[in-house]
Motif scaffolding. Structure first.
Motif, PDB file in Angstrom:
ATOM      1  N   PRO A  82      29.914 -55.881   3.340  1.00  0.00           N
ATOM      2  CA  PRO A  82      30.367 -56.004   4.740  1.00  0.00           C
ATOM      3  C   PRO A  82      30.358 -54.661   5.457  1.00  0.00           C
ATOM      4  O   PRO A  82      30.749 -53.648   4.892  1.00  0.00           O
ATOM      5  CB  PRO A  82      31.788 -56.530   4.599  1.00  0.00           C
ATOM      6  CG  PRO A  82      32.227 -56.081   3.244  1.00  0.00           C
ATOM      7  CD  PRO A  82      31.013 -56.074   2.383  1.00  0.00           C
ATOM      8  N   PHE A  83      29.876 -54.674   6.682  1.00  0.00           N
ATOM      9  CA  PHE A  83      29.950 -53.482   7.519  1.00  0.00           C
ATOM     10  C   PHE A  83      31.412 -53.266   7.880  1.00  0.00           C
ATOM     11  O   PHE A  83      32.111 -54.211   8.245  1.00  0.00           O
ATOM     12  CB  PHE A  83      29.104 -53.691   8.779  1.00  0.00           C
ATOM     13  CG  PHE A  83      28.861 -52.430   9.549  1.00  0.00           C
ATOM     14  CD1 PHE A  83      27.820 -51.585   9.182  1.00  0.00           C
ATOM     15  CD2 PHE A  83      29.668 -52.076  10.618  1.00  0.00           C
ATOM     16  CE1 PHE A  83      27.588 -50.403   9.878  1.00  0.00           C
ATOM     17  CE2 PHE A  83      29.452 -50.897  11.316  1.00  0.00           C
ATOM     18  CZ  PHE A  83      28.395 -50.056  10.941  1.00  0.00           C
ATOM     19  N   PRO A  84      31.891 -52.037   7.769  1.00  0.00           N
ATOM     20  CA  PRO A  84      33.328 -51.821   7.980  1.00  0.00           C
ATOM     21  C   PRO A  84      33.745 -52.077   9.427  1.00  0.00           C
ATOM     22  O   PRO A  84      32.932 -51.970  10.340  1.00  0.00           O
ATOM     23  CB  PRO A  84      33.512 -50.351   7.600  1.00  0.00           C
ATOM     24  CG  PRO A  84      32.165 -49.735   7.642  1.00  0.00           C
ATOM     25  CD  PRO A  84      31.162 -50.814   7.411  1.00  0.00           C
ATOM     26  N   GLU A  85      35.002 -52.361   9.610  1.00  0.00           N
ATOM     27  CA  GLU A  85      35.497 -52.689  10.953  1.00  0.00           C
ATOM     28  C   GLU A  85      35.520 -51.464  11.848  1.00  0.00           C
ATOM     29  O   GLU A  85      35.359 -51.564  13.056  1.00  0.00           O
ATOM     30  CB  GLU A  85      36.895 -53.307  10.855  1.00  0.00           C
ATOM     31  CG  GLU A  85      36.854 -54.628  10.119  1.00  0.00           C
ATOM     32  CD  GLU A  85      37.972 -55.569  10.571  1.00  0.00           C
ATOM     33  OE1 GLU A  85      38.692 -55.220  11.520  1.00  0.00           O
ATOM     34  OE2 GLU A  85      38.099 -56.635   9.943  1.00  0.00           O
ATOM     35  N   THR A  86      35.751 -50.310  11.248  1.00  0.00           N
ATOM     36  CA  THR A  86      35.847 -49.084  12.055  1.00  0.00           C
ATOM     37  C   THR A  86      34.923 -48.019  11.481  1.00  0.00           C
ATOM     38  O   THR A  86      35.041 -47.675  10.307  1.00  0.00           O
ATOM     39  CB  THR A  86      37.294 -48.537  12.034  1.00  0.00           C
ATOM     40  OG1 THR A  86      38.194 -49.622  12.159  1.00  0.00           O
ATOM     41  CG2 THR A  86      37.500 -47.541  13.149  1.00  0.00           C
ATOM     42  N   VAL A  87      34.020 -47.511  12.300  1.00  0.00           N
ATOM     43  CA  VAL A  87      33.187 -46.378  11.878  1.00  0.00           C
ATOM     44  C   VAL A  87      33.141 -45.365  13.015  1.00  0.00           C
ATOM     45  O   VAL A  87      33.323 -45.717  14.186  1.00  0.00           O
ATOM     46  CB  VAL A  87      31.747 -46.800  11.489  1.00  0.00           C
ATOM     47  CG1 VAL A  87      31.762 -47.876  10.414  1.00  0.00           C
ATOM     48  CG2 VAL A  87      30.951 -47.240  12.695  1.00  0.00           C
ATOM     49  N   ASP A  88      32.891 -44.108  12.661  1.00  0.00           N
ATOM     50  CA  ASP A  88      32.823 -43.051  13.676  1.00  0.00           C
ATOM     51  C   ASP A  88      31.390 -42.726  14.065  1.00  0.00           C
ATOM     52  O   ASP A  88      31.134 -42.218  15.151  1.00  0.00           O
ATOM     53  CB  ASP A  88      33.470 -41.765  13.138  1.00  0.00           C
ATOM     54  CG  ASP A  88      34.964 -41.913  12.981  1.00  0.00           C
ATOM     55  OD1 ASP A  88      35.571 -42.583  13.842  1.00  0.00           O
ATOM     56  OD2 ASP A  88      35.513 -41.369  12.010  1.00  0.00           O
ATOM     57  N   ARG A  89      30.476 -42.964  13.138  1.00  0.00           N
ATOM     58  CA  ARG A  89      29.128 -42.467  13.352  1.00  0.00           C
ATOM     59  C   ARG A  89      28.181 -43.250  12.459  1.00  0.00           C
ATOM     60  O   ARG A  89      28.530 -43.584  11.322  1.00  0.00           O
ATOM     61  CB  ARG A  89      29.107 -40.987  12.962  1.00  0.00           C
ATOM     62  CG  ARG A  89      27.787 -40.321  13.162  1.00  0.00           C
ATOM     63  CD  ARG A  89      27.868 -38.837  12.871  1.00  0.00           C
ATOM     64  NE  ARG A  89      26.652 -38.210  13.373  1.00  0.00           N
ATOM     65  CZ  ARG A  89      26.364 -36.932  13.294  1.00  0.00           C
ATOM     66  NH1 ARG A  89      27.215 -36.106  12.727  1.00  0.00           N
ATOM     67  NH2 ARG A  89      25.233 -36.452  13.778  1.00  0.00           N
ATOM     68  N   ILE A  90      26.982 -43.532  12.985  1.00  0.00           N
ATOM     69  CA  ILE A  90      25.986 -44.256  12.183  1.00  0.00           C
ATOM     70  C   ILE A  90      24.652 -43.522  12.243  1.00  0.00           C
ATOM     71  O   ILE A  90      24.206 -43.114  13.320  1.00  0.00           O
ATOM     72  CB  ILE A  90      25.786 -45.694  12.710  1.00  0.00           C
ATOM     73  CG1 ILE A  90      27.129 -46.435  12.799  1.00  0.00           C
ATOM     74  CG2 ILE A  90      24.829 -46.461  11.800  1.00  0.00           C
ATOM     75  CD1 ILE A  90      27.003 -47.854  13.313  1.00  0.00           C
ATOM     76  N   PHE A  91      24.039 -43.352  11.088  1.00  0.00           N
ATOM     77  CA  PHE A  91      22.664 -42.858  11.003  1.00  0.00           C
ATOM     78  C   PHE A  91      21.768 -44.071  10.786  1.00  0.00           C
ATOM     79  O   PHE A  91      21.957 -44.808   9.819  1.00  0.00           O
ATOM     80  CB  PHE A  91      22.516 -41.866   9.845  1.00  0.00           C
ATOM     81  CG  PHE A  91      23.346 -40.631  10.023  1.00  0.00           C
ATOM     82  CD1 PHE A  91      22.828 -39.525  10.679  1.00  0.00           C
ATOM     83  CD2 PHE A  91      24.661 -40.576   9.563  1.00  0.00           C
ATOM     84  CE1 PHE A  91      23.597 -38.384  10.870  1.00  0.00           C
ATOM     85  CE2 PHE A  91      25.439 -39.443   9.752  1.00  0.00           C
ATOM     86  CZ  PHE A  91      24.903 -38.341  10.411  1.00  0.00           C
ATOM     87  N   THR A  92      20.810 -44.271  11.690  1.00  0.00           N
ATOM     88  CA  THR A  92      19.966 -45.466  11.611  1.00  0.00           C
ATOM     89  C   THR A  92      18.516 -45.100  11.315  1.00  0.00           C
ATOM     90  O   THR A  92      18.114 -43.940  11.423  1.00  0.00           O
ATOM     91  CB  THR A  92      20.002 -46.241  12.944  1.00  0.00           C
ATOM     92  OG1 THR A  92      19.456 -45.412  13.975  1.00  0.00           O
ATOM     93  CG2 THR A  92      21.417 -46.656  13.312  1.00  0.00           C
ATOM     94  N   HIS A  93      17.730 -46.135  10.948  1.00  0.00           N
ATOM     95  CA  HIS A  93      16.282 -45.984  10.739  1.00  0.00           C
ATOM     96  C   HIS A  93      15.934 -44.814   9.829  1.00  0.00           C
ATOM     97  O   HIS A  93      15.109 -43.973  10.160  1.00  0.00           O
ATOM     98  CB  HIS A  93      15.558 -45.821  12.082  1.00  0.00           C
ATOM     99  CG  HIS A  93      15.787 -46.976  13.023  1.00  0.00           C
ATOM    100  ND1 HIS A  93      16.744 -46.943  13.996  1.00  0.00           N
ATOM    101  CD2 HIS A  93      15.206 -48.189  13.097  1.00  0.00           C
ATOM    102  CE1 HIS A  93      16.734 -48.082  14.668  1.00  0.00           C
ATOM    103  NE2 HIS A  93      15.808 -48.864  14.139  1.00  0.00           N
TER     104      HIS A  93
END
Lengths: 418, 418
Positions: free
Chosen positions: B10-21
């Motif tokens: 599961p993707f967490p409910e709270t995140v500060d930053r995401i690195f994509t691709h």
């Protein structure tokens, strides 16, 4: 600006830019030739004056002054032997080899120089240019202000001309001076398998006139080696190249002694390069013809060679010794001069002073550019690097750091590091 | 932000930053563990989630997203063996040696480790800090996010505490995590000439309590070698260090087999380092006690050693192999991890994957930090590097280029390259 005249070393009446409060290793005559508390003035693209700080005019007016804060200035590095135009990657091949793959397995997976030739032929001129321009930009950050670039991954007329066209575009678009060399006789292309004489005829009769017409390359190089071309084949290429007005240089005695060096020296080659297996006779021929010995410790390191070039004999016979990255995707993926200086010292036993002369004044001579590049002297191109070091030996000693502060080419700031 | 739930990951409910691709080599379990078309989410200082792009929530709202454009993310490098606090320079000594000076002449000119001890003792804490902070800043640009730093150029209580105080200031002021190690038993100081037992007593009775009181160092190291301290002297230091609650590690079997490794392994050392002369018995002891083997190819290269560590035996016995710069002013002035990866492959025969595991997950274990550093996994510190490469092998293959794009430490951008 007001000028004070000093008749022995007069400050010029007109300058565009002055570097003050520097220490300098001018590398004149192949030695450090150190000046402390010095200044250097530029006019146009040339060095106009070098002298002590106290000989500067009292009023410099609005002249552009760069205070070097006692940092060192050396001539920009001249990288006199590279193959920096290529497509594809050999990193996977390196990885396979370390993981225990045999040469047959690597060849089956498409490895070796053939893979670089295939990828370079398949790449568009624009793609090749983008890849090469990126490498040039990195070399600039490493203090390299002149770059020789060889063709030799095309191995057919169209692809060799494409590589040289890319070199021509780099000449126009990069701040560095680019010297292009035609290396059609680099390896035997698959189309000429087992027919090296036919390929050499193709190089001399079809390719060389095309390269001449294109007007970009100034020199012709050959790989003379038991895995490449013979001394006799080398002679055929050289004679046609000289007839067509090209300078010549040679990949020689890297893996065995083919005595190509003596041939090249006699024919007036600018340089013979690699030289691990160079004989005493070869050294004497180089000395007699003032041929530059270009040592390439990166290839020695990557190929895990054990036989080093005859450095002592070259020194004793006063053969000018240059060093270079040999930047290429297979045997020397070396993208900076400082690791080359380090390897030249540690692996080949050059002194720091010899290594630095090898990357500057002697490298310029290996390109026929000794009149304008490779040392700091009035009348030479204002190609220089300001280094954040305590001593020139600091450019040879550490690994993993290239302490460039500013790179100046033709008097213009081409790169600065914050 | 709107969240889509995937019960298996599961993707967490709270995140500060995401690195994509991105492409990722997580280095989990010491292998590449590659994920393509992936994303990584940070919460606070930790990695909160890793998964495929298509498991990302459809709406990310105002979350800080960094598009990696298919570049590679690897864990930040952990440099588990350095001596990066020193004053003075050994470049002149290197230059003298290459120019043919004898060891006696170099010693007379004040060379060798004694010169570094003299300069380090003479330097103020502020001077030492400025020099070391500059080196730390450079290591950051090379993708090194955790740094172990040893004392050992003071060799008296006051100077050793000064070095460790500098390490403490680096811990507070640099973005990297710093692990400080007390290496009082590095060399015999001139005051104790010919009295090594007296010096070891001084280390254990005077220095060690002082270091404990200071509260900065977490580990104690000893140089066990015929030119340094004996196995029995090493045991004395280790027993007192363990009593005082320090972790222990050892410089062992670099120039000869002193069998220090077996002792250290039995006493629960985190790592034994160098190991060129390690015996099969030593390998077995390390395996039995899960001691990390830290290989230092930079020192091997600079000292022109010919005997390589027993890499095959270490592999067969599943001893975790780490690699490190050994950054120091004398035997390994190596200021970057990528040349270490290259030398580990070329000189010691590690595969690219083993070299990269050696600079990440196994290096973290060598510092007792395997629970929070060295691999990309939920719950670990968000210390990572975005690399502008085609494949992880590109970090091991070339020389003279370190293609860092961005360095992230504890979820924060610590360095980016234009």
């Amino acid at each position: 600006m007001t000028i004070m005249h000093d008749s022995s070393n007069p400050f010029p009446e007109t300058v565009d830019r002055i570097f003050t409060h520097c220490r300098m290793a001018t590398m004149a005559k192949g030695t450090y030739s150190i000046m402390e508390n010095a200044a250097l003035a530029v006019y146009g693209k040339k060095i106009a004056w070098i002298g002590p700080m106290d000989a500067l005019p009292e009023t410099l007016g609005t002249t552009w002054v760069t205070d070097c804060q006692n940092l060192w200035i050396l001539p920009g590095f001249v990288d006199c032997h590279t193959h920096l135009i290529w497509a594809g990657s050999r990193a996977k091949e390196f990885e396979m080899r370390l993981a225990g793959a045999s040469y047959a397995e690597i060849a089956k997976a498409g490895g070796g120089i053939v893979s670089t030739v295939r990828a370079t032929r398949a790449a568009s001129e624009n793609t090749l240019f983008d890849l090469a321009a990126g490498r040039m930009a990195h070399l600039l950050t490493q203090g390299i202000t002149t770059v020789e670039i060889k063709s030799g991954y095309g191995l057919d007329l169209e692809s060799e001309l494409k590589m040289l066209a890319v070199a021509g575009r780099l000449q126009k678009s990069c701040p560095q001076q680019v010297e292009a060399t035609f290396l059609g006789a680099h390896a035997l292309p698959p189309e000429f398998s087992d027919r090296p004489d036919d390929y050499i005829r193709h190089v001399t009769e079809a390719m060389l006139p095309g390269v001449k017409d294109q007007g970009i390359a100034t020199a012709v190089d050959v790989f003379c080696e038991n895995i490449a071309f013979s001394r006799e084949q080398t002679r055929q290429v050289f004679e046609k190249a000289l007839d067509a007005g090209f300078a010549i240089k040679l990949h020689a005695e890297q893996l065995s002694d083919s005595d190509g060096t003596a041939l090249a020296a006699q024919l007036g080659a600018l340089s013979c390069d690699h030289l691990e297996y160079l004989s005493l006779k070869g050294v004497q021929k180089m000395a007699a013809h003032d041929t530059v010995a270009v040592l390439l410790p990166g290839a020695f390191y990557y190929l895990r060679e054990t036989r080093v070039p005859p450095v002592d004999s070259l020194r004793l016979m006063n053969v000018p010794i240059a060093v270079s990255t040999d930047l290429n995707p297979g045997s020397s993926p070396v993208h900076s001069m400082t690791p080359v200086l380090n390897m030249a010292c540690l692996l080949f036993g050059l002194t720091c002073e010899q290594a630095l002369a090898g990357a500057t004044i002697h490298a310029a001579k290996a390109l026929g550019l000794a009149d304008c590049k490779g040392s700091l002297a009035p009348g030479k191109d204002a190609d220089l690097v300001i280094w954040d070091v305590d001593t020139p030996a600091d450019l040879c000693y550490p690994v993993g750091i290239t302490p460039v502060k500013m790179v100046v080419i033709g008097g213009k700031t081409a790169y600065t590091r914050m």
